[in-house]
Design a protein around this motif. Structure first.
Motif, PDB file in Angstrom:
ATOM      1  N   MET A   1       0.847  -1.200   0.000  1.00 26.67           N
ATOM      2  CA  MET A   1       0.000   0.000   0.000  1.00 26.67           C
ATOM      3  C   MET A   1       0.880   1.248   0.000  1.00 26.67           C
ATOM      4  SD  MET A   1      -2.882   1.219   2.763  1.00 26.67           S
ATOM      5  CE  MET A   1      -3.883  -0.215   2.438  1.00 26.67           C
ATOM      6  N   ALA A   2       0.578   2.168  -0.892  1.00 26.09           N
ATOM      7  CA  ALA A   2       1.361   3.407  -0.983  1.00 26.09           C
ATOM      8  C   ALA A   2       1.121   4.284   0.239  1.00 26.09           C
ATOM      9  CB  ALA A   2       0.995   4.159  -2.248  1.00 26.09           C
ATOM     10  N   ARG A   3       2.204   4.773   0.809  1.00 27.89           N
ATOM     11  CA  ARG A   3       2.093   5.667   1.964  1.00 27.89           C
ATOM     12  C   ARG A   3       2.283   7.091   1.463  1.00 27.89           C
ATOM     13  NH1 ARG A   3       5.635   4.009   6.800  1.00 27.89           N
ATOM     14  NH2 ARG A   3       7.332   4.130   5.284  1.00 27.89           N
ATOM     15  N   THR A   4       1.205   7.649   0.968  1.00 28.42           N
ATOM     16  CA  THR A   4       1.231   8.970   0.346  1.00 28.42           C
ATOM     17  C   THR A   4       0.104   9.825   0.909  1.00 28.42           C
ATOM     18  OG1 THR A   4      -0.189   8.264  -1.482  1.00 28.42           O
ATOM     19  CG2 THR A   4       2.195   8.038  -1.787  1.00 28.42           C
ATOM     20  N   ALA A   5       0.242  11.146   0.722  1.00 25.38           N
ATOM     21  CA  ALA A   5      -0.802  12.065   1.153  1.00 25.38           C
ATOM     22  C   ALA A   5      -0.656  13.385   0.414  1.00 25.38           C
ATOM     23  CB  ALA A   5      -0.738  12.305   2.660  1.00 25.38           C
ATOM     24  N   THR A   6      -1.777  14.039   0.197  1.00 28.14           N
ATOM     25  CA  THR A   6      -1.805  15.390  -0.359  1.00 28.14           C
ATOM     26  C   THR A   6      -2.668  16.260   0.558  1.00 28.14           C
ATOM     27  OG1 THR A   6      -1.561  14.647  -2.645  1.00 28.14           O
ATOM     28  CG2 THR A   6      -2.477  16.847  -2.307  1.00 28.14           C
ATOM     29  N   ILE A   7      -2.112  17.375   0.996  1.00 30.00           N
ATOM     30  CA  ILE A   7      -2.810  18.290   1.907  1.00 30.00           C
ATOM     31  C   ILE A   7      -2.738  19.700   1.342  1.00 30.00           C
ATOM     32  CG2 ILE A   7      -2.889  19.274   4.228  1.00 30.00           C
ATOM     33  CD1 ILE A   7      -3.607  16.344   4.263  1.00 30.00           C
ATOM     34  N   GLU A   8      -3.870  20.410   1.402  1.00 32.19           N
ATOM     35  CA  GLU A   8      -3.922  21.819   1.012  1.00 32.19           C
ATOM     36  C   GLU A   8      -4.343  22.661   2.205  1.00 32.19           C
ATOM     37  OE1 GLU A   8      -6.023  22.944  -2.459  1.00 32.19           O
ATOM     38  OE2 GLU A   8      -5.222  21.314  -3.698  1.00 32.19           O
ATOM     39  N   ARG A   9      -3.762  23.839   2.291  1.00 30.88           N
ATOM     40  CA  ARG A   9      -4.151  24.816   3.314  1.00 30.88           C
ATOM     41  C   ARG A   9      -4.259  26.173   2.636  1.00 30.88           C
ATOM     42  NH1 ARG A   9      -3.747  25.592   9.005  1.00 30.88           N
ATOM     43  NH2 ARG A   9      -3.231  27.730   9.626  1.00 30.88           N
ATOM     44  N   ASN A  10      -5.461  26.708   2.584  1.00 32.51           N
ATOM     45  CA  ASN A  10      -5.704  27.999   1.956  1.00 32.51           C
ATOM     46  C   ASN A  10      -6.353  28.935   2.973  1.00 32.51           C
ATOM     47  OD1 ASN A  10      -4.901  27.416  -0.880  1.00 32.51           O
ATOM     48  ND2 ASN A  10      -6.568  25.932  -0.762  1.00 32.51           N
ATOM     49  N   THR A  11      -5.626  29.989   3.316  1.00 38.80           N
ATOM     50  CA  THR A  11      -6.135  30.988   4.253  1.00 38.80           C
ATOM     51  C   THR A  11      -5.941  32.374   3.641  1.00 38.80           C
ATOM     52  OG1 THR A  11      -4.053  31.446   5.437  1.00 38.80           O
ATOM     53  CG2 THR A  11      -5.287  29.469   6.102  1.00 38.80           C
ATOM     54  N   ALA A  12      -6.334  33.384   4.383  1.00 36.39           N
ATOM     55  CA  ALA A  12      -6.110  34.754   3.928  1.00 36.39           C
ATOM     56  C   ALA A  12      -4.634  35.122   3.939  1.00 36.39           C
ATOM     57  CB  ALA A  12      -6.891  35.728   4.811  1.00 36.39           C
ATOM     58  N   GLU A  13      -3.802  34.279   4.591  1.00 37.79           N
ATOM     59  CA  GLU A  13      -2.374  34.561   4.709  1.00 37.79           C
ATOM     60  C   GLU A  13      -1.508  33.675   3.815  1.00 37.79           C
ATOM     61  OE1 GLU A  13      -2.545  35.941   9.410  1.00 37.79           O
ATOM     62  OE2 GLU A  13      -1.956  33.894   8.879  1.00 37.79           O
ATOM     63  N   THR A  14      -1.903  32.422   3.628  1.00 37.09           N
ATOM     64  CA  THR A  14      -1.080  31.485   2.872  1.00 37.09           C
ATOM     65  C   THR A  14      -1.919  30.582   1.980  1.00 37.09           C
ATOM     66  OG1 THR A  14      -1.121  29.799   4.621  1.00 37.09           O
ATOM     67  CG2 THR A  14       0.677  31.415   4.683  1.00 37.09           C
ATOM     68  N   GLN A  15      -1.294  30.114   0.909  1.00 38.75           N
ATOM     69  CA  GLN A  15      -1.889  29.121   0.014  1.00 38.75           C
ATOM     70  C   GLN A  15      -0.813  28.062  -0.231  1.00 38.75           C
ATOM     71  OE1 GLN A  15      -1.697  32.598  -1.282  1.00 38.75           O
ATOM     72  NE2 GLN A  15      -3.309  32.861   0.251  1.00 38.75           N
ATOM     73  N   ILE A  16      -1.004  26.896   0.390  1.00 33.03           N
ATOM     74  CA  ILE A  16       0.019  25.855   0.373  1.00 33.03           C
ATOM     75  C   ILE A  16      -0.606  24.521   0.009  1.00 33.03           C
ATOM     76  CG2 ILE A  16       1.752  24.614   1.752  1.00 33.03           C
ATOM     77  CD1 ILE A  16       1.860  27.183   3.528  1.00 33.03           C
ATOM     78  N   SER A  17       0.025  23.804  -0.922  1.00 27.28           N
ATOM     79  CA  SER A  17      -0.403  22.459  -1.296  1.00 27.28           C
ATOM     80  C   SER A  17       0.830  21.586  -1.411  1.00 27.28           C
ATOM     81  CB  SER A  17      -1.165  22.474  -2.624  1.00 27.28           C
ATOM     82  OG  SER A  17      -1.493  21.158  -3.036  1.00 27.28           O
ATOM     83  N   LEU A  18       0.839  20.466  -0.683  1.00 23.84           N
ATOM     84  CA  LEU A  18       1.983  19.557  -0.704  1.00 23.84           C
ATOM     85  C   LEU A  18       1.506  18.120  -0.869  1.00 23.84           C
ATOM     86  CD1 LEU A  18       4.183  20.965   2.224  1.00 23.84           C
ATOM     87  CD2 LEU A  18       4.513  21.332  -0.223  1.00 23.84           C
ATOM     88  N   SER A  19       2.267  17.352  -1.652  1.00 30.04           N
ATOM     89  CA  SER A  19       2.038  15.922  -1.807  1.00 30.04           C
ATOM     90  C   SER A  19       3.300  15.190  -1.361  1.00 30.04           C
ATOM     91  CB  SER A  19       1.715  15.573  -3.260  1.00 30.04           C
ATOM     92  OG  SER A  19       0.486  16.152  -3.661  1.00 30.04           O
ATOM     93  N   LEU A  20       3.134  14.201  -0.477  1.00 28.88           N
ATOM     94  CA  LEU A  20       4.250  13.499   0.141  1.00 28.88           C
ATOM     95  C   LEU A  20       4.190  12.009  -0.161  1.00 28.88           C
ATOM     96  CD1 LEU A  20       6.628  13.384   2.308  1.00 28.88           C
ATOM     97  CD2 LEU A  20       4.808  12.931   3.984  1.00 28.88           C
ATOM     98  N   ASN A  21       5.333  11.437  -0.486  1.00 26.15           N
ATOM     99  CA  ASN A  21       5.501   9.986  -0.577  1.00 26.15           C
ATOM    100  C   ASN A  21       6.576   9.592   0.425  1.00 26.15           C
ATOM    101  OD1 ASN A  21       5.912   7.318  -1.186  1.00 26.15           O
ATOM    102  ND2 ASN A  21       6.498   7.631  -3.317  1.00 26.15           N
ATOM    103  N   LEU A  22       6.171   8.863   1.470  1.00 29.47           N
ATOM    104  CA  LEU A  22       7.132   8.475   2.503  1.00 29.47           C
ATOM    105  C   LEU A  22       8.217   7.559   1.965  1.00 29.47           C
ATOM    106  CD1 LEU A  22       4.867   7.716   5.600  1.00 29.47           C
ATOM    107  CD2 LEU A  22       6.315   9.712   5.228  1.00 29.47           C
ATOM    108  N   ASP A  23       7.882   6.757   0.968  1.00 27.12           N
ATOM    109  CA  ASP A  23       8.809   5.754   0.445  1.00 27.12           C
ATOM    110  C   ASP A  23       9.361   6.184  -0.903  1.00 27.12           C
ATOM    111  OD1 ASP A  23       8.267   3.921   2.657  1.00 27.12           O
ATOM    112  OD2 ASP A  23       6.290   3.728   1.739  1.00 27.12           O
ATOM    113  N   GLY A  24       9.898   7.392  -0.937  1.00 27.39           N
ATOM    114  CA  GLY A  24      10.388   7.960  -2.191  1.00 27.39           C
ATOM    115  C   GLY A  24      11.873   7.776  -2.380  1.00 27.39           C
ATOM    116  N   THR A  25      12.435   8.658  -3.192  1.00 26.71           N
ATOM    117  CA  THR A  25      13.868   8.604  -3.502  1.00 26.71           C
ATOM    118  C   THR A  25      14.571   9.924  -3.195  1.00 26.71           C
ATOM    119  OG1 THR A  25      13.434   9.231  -5.806  1.00 26.71           O
ATOM    120  CG2 THR A  25      13.501   6.872  -5.296  1.00 26.71           C
ATOM    121  N   GLY A  26      13.869  10.862  -2.559  1.00 28.02           N
ATOM    122  CA  GLY A  26      14.488  12.131  -2.187  1.00 28.02           C
ATOM    123  C   GLY A  26      14.208  13.276  -3.126  1.00 28.02           C
ATOM    124  N   ILE A  27      13.166  13.141  -3.971  1.00 26.41           N
ATOM    125  CA  ILE A  27      12.824  14.200  -4.928  1.00 26.41           C
ATOM    126  C   ILE A  27      12.065  15.322  -4.222  1.00 26.41           C
ATOM    127  CG2 ILE A  27      11.453  14.754  -6.969  1.00 26.41           C
ATOM    128  CD1 ILE A  27      11.935  11.848  -7.882  1.00 26.41           C
TER     129      ILE A  27
END
Length: 206
Positions: free
Chosen positions: A1-27
């Motif tokens: 099972m892939a251990r991945t996640a995508t989270i977005e946070r959009n506020t009046a101060e910041t707009q951030i979106s990140l996708s993470l793969n725990l079992d990656g290669t360092g990209i």
């Protein structure tokens, strides 16, 4: 099972979106407007073997605090989502990282109780750099702890960061990101002897 996640946070101060793969290669392929902060995240991914993609934007006309702290929150939330109930992982890890004249230590436990101890011994003086186009940029060193505080709250881990010795703020911060990456990598890797069990005598991570 892939251990991945995508989270977005959009506020009046910041707009951030990140996708993470725990079992990656360092990209690390994240659009990041703060030069030294980008360097820190790339070091984190490279040494933790985490893959991270996305974008970071915020109210830099105010200062860097909102953008850096909220990135820590989003990254921590990615770890929490990718780990789920933490079944099968080692749960804790530590690493001692030497970087030239500096010696840095990180220890982490994904035990469900957020707490940060940060003894980075930074001067508080911003690092000055030259951005693309020749414009002067900087990194607010007082935001270093803000990032990790946001991270632990969202990741639900406790993390201890210590500068054991050192002179250069650059080396201290980069070395602590690398030490944290190695400690977090050790903690989040699958323990083949655990057989998928949750690493707690309670039977649940809370």
């Amino acid at each position: 099972m892939a251990r991945t996640a995508t989270i977005e946070r959009n506020t009046a101060e910041t707009q951030i979106s990140l996708s993470l793969n725990l079992d990656g290669t360092g990209i690390c392929d994240v659009k990041n407007p703060i030069g030294f902060f980008d360097h820190l995240l790339r070091s984190f991914c490279k040494h933790g073997l985490f893959d991270l993609t996305g974008r970071i934007a915020g109210d830099l006309h105010v200062d860097q605090h909102h953008t850096i702290e909220d990135t820590g929150i989003v990254l921590g939330a990615c770890f929490a989502a990718a780990l789920g109930d933490c079944a099968g992982i080692y749960r804790s890890g530590s690493f001692l990282y030497p970087m030239d004249e500096s010696l840095l230590r990180a220890a982490v436990d994904f035990g469900g109780r957020p707490f940060l101890v940060c003894n980075a011994s930074l001067s508080g003086i911003p690092l000055v750099s030259v951005q693309d186009g020749g414009e002067e940029g900087s990194f607010q060193t007082d935001c270093f702890e803000d990032f990790w505080n946001g991270f632990v709250q969202a990741a639900k881990c406790n993390l201890h960061l210590d500068t054991l010795r050192g002179r250069s703020d650059h080396h201290k911060m980069e070395g602590l990101f690398k030490a944290a990456a190695r400690a977090i990598r050790a903690a989040t890797e699958i323990d083949p002897r655990r057989g998928g069990q949750i690493p707690s005598t309670k039977g649940v991570i809370v």
